[in-house]
Write an enzyme that holds these catalytic residues in place. Structure first.
Site, PDB file in Angstrom:
ATOM      1  N   LYS A  54       0.917  -1.405   0.129  1.00 56.18           N
ATOM      2  CA  LYS A  54      -0.042   0.133  -0.175  1.00 56.18           C
ATOM      3  C   LYS A  54       0.874   1.179  -0.019  1.00 56.18           C
ATOM      4  CE  LYS A  54      -3.789  -2.473   2.067  1.00 56.18           C
ATOM      5  NZ  LYS A  54      -4.718  -3.044   2.916  1.00 56.18           N
ATOM      6  N   GLN A  98      -5.120  -2.139   9.149  1.00 52.36           N
ATOM      7  CA  GLN A  98      -4.937  -3.357   8.675  1.00 52.36           C
ATOM      8  C   GLN A  98      -5.822  -4.333   9.353  1.00 52.36           C
ATOM      9  OE1 GLN A  98      -3.980  -3.844   5.476  1.00 52.36           O
ATOM     10  NE2 GLN A  98      -4.270  -5.804   5.389  1.00 52.36           N
ATOM     11  N   ASP A 121     -11.269   2.635   3.898  1.00 51.39           N
ATOM     12  CA  ASP A 121     -11.452   1.244   3.717  1.00 51.39           C
ATOM     13  C   ASP A 121     -12.985   1.006   3.383  1.00 51.39           C
ATOM     14  OD1 ASP A 121      -9.838  -1.012   3.333  1.00 51.39           O
ATOM     15  OD2 ASP A 121      -9.049  -0.794   5.575  1.00 51.39           O
TER      16      ASP A 121
HETATM   17  N1  GUN Z   1      -7.316  -7.179   5.501  1.00 53.13           N
HETATM   18  C1  GUN Z   1      -7.529  -7.868   4.213  1.00 53.13           C
HETATM   19  N2  GUN Z   1      -8.131  -6.987   3.280  1.00 53.13           N
HETATM   20  C2  GUN Z   1      -8.315  -5.932   3.697  1.00 53.13           C
HETATM   21  C3  GUN Z   1      -8.636  -4.682   3.569  1.00 53.13           C
HETATM   22  O1  GUN Z   1      -9.154  -4.394   2.288  1.00 53.13           O
HETATM   23  N3  GUN Z   1      -8.318  -3.635   4.154  1.00 53.13           N
HETATM   24  C4  GUN Z   1      -8.024  -3.739   5.575  1.00 53.13           C
HETATM   25  N4  GUN Z   1      -7.949  -2.805   6.132  1.00 53.13           N
HETATM   26  N5  GUN Z   1      -7.731  -4.846   6.029  1.00 53.13           N
HETATM   27  C5  GUN Z   1      -7.692  -5.914   5.224  1.00 53.13           C
END
Ligand code: GUN
Length: 291
Positions: A54, A98, A121
């Site tokens: 990211k 996350q 998100d």
């Molecule tokens: N864990 C797996 N996929 C995601 C996501 O799209 N966002 C976040 N924050 N955690 C994740």
């Protein structure tokens, strides 16, 4: 006939290109650079890899990024405090915590602490609530389902009245995906581990979104000829011919479905790269709301 391959690498590069251009325009016009903050708790290797990717994407599109890395044993209050600090930071436009979080942390409370306008998100209960209601618009759409919708759009799939089957009902993918398809006027069925006749549902689907986390579960003889298949799964499969001893496969048996489907996403190179591209788009959108 072989299915059309929906190229997530190419489409995600297009999305990142659009974001990069808009970020440059924002810098030129307003002298402002969008910023994304990530919060990584504990030492989950997969999570650390995703967060790194990211930050790399931020660099590519010209978004500033801030990474907060916290110990596995952080308390609920301390983590909430970190999120609050990021909420209060005017240079942070988007906050991404996350997932998964350690077991002792109340995930719902943490996600609910994120400022609604920084919820890139799209997991804040209010954003999910709006997504699930007719005529209400969330500020942000969860990145993976958002990416799937873009893939369907780029592939020219008409969802109006289509039979769409979502396999899996996770908060991150399956549920928001079903809402998005419903909002696009598809007739949506969610199937899961307790579904009685999975095959009957799969067989009549014009569009299948597989997000269940089981390696190559969906076979060619289970799908309708011409169906569009979006494979969200990323699973490890033992493969001694590979240096690392495994390869990545989806929830769909790709080789088996290729001659039957109308269009299909590969794994890797399908949905995977779209998630981060849509996160960049959401971060840009968060910053745009300032102006
Ligand atoms: N864990 C797996 N996929 C995601 C996501 O799209 N966002 C976040 N924050 N955690 C994740």
């Amino acid at each position: 006939m072989s299915a059309k391959i929906i190229d997530g690498k190419e489409i995600s590069a297009k999305v990142r290109g659009e974001v990069k251009e808009a970020v440059a325009e924002m810098k030129a016009k307003h002298g402002y650079t969008p910023g994304l903050a990530t919060v990584l708790v504990g030492d989950n290797t997969a999570s650390a890899t995703y967060v790194r990717a990211k930050h790399k994407a931020c660099e590519e599109v010209g978004v500033r990024s801030i990474g907060r890395v916290l110990g596995e044993d952080i308390s609920q209050e301390e983590l909430q405090q970190v999120v609050q600090e990021l909420n209060d930071d005017p240079e942070v436009d988007g906050i991404l915590v996350q997932l998964p979080l350690p077991k002792h942390i109340d995930e719902e409370a943490i996600l609910g602490t994120i400022d609604l306008g920084k919820d890139v998100d799209g997991f804040h209960p209010l954003n999910i609530g709006r997504l699930s209601m007719k005529g209400r618009k969330p500020l942000f759409i969860p990145c993976t389902p958002y990416g799937c919708m873009r893939l369907l759009d780029e592939a020219g799939v008409d969802l109006n009245g289509a039979e769409a089957v979502v396999v899996g009902r996770s908060n991150i993918v399956g549920l928001p995906m079903a809402f998005l398809l419903n909002n696009a006027n598809a007739t949506v069925t969610i199937v899961h581990s307790r579904t009685k006749d999975m095959d009957a549902h799969l067989k009549r689907a014009d569009v299948i979104i597989a997000a269940v986390g089981i390696s190559e579960m969906i076979k060619g003889n289970q799908i309708k000829p011409g169906a569009v298949i979006i494979d969200v799964g990323i699973n490890r499969k033992d493969d001694e011919t590979r240096k690392r001893g495994y390869r990545l496969v989806g929830d769909v048996d790709y080789d088996d479905c290729l001659p039957v489907a109308g269009a299909i996403t590969p794994v890797p190179g399908g949905v995977g790269p779209m998630t981060i591209a849509m996160l960049m788009k959401n971060t840009l959108h968060a910053a745009e709301r300032k102006f």
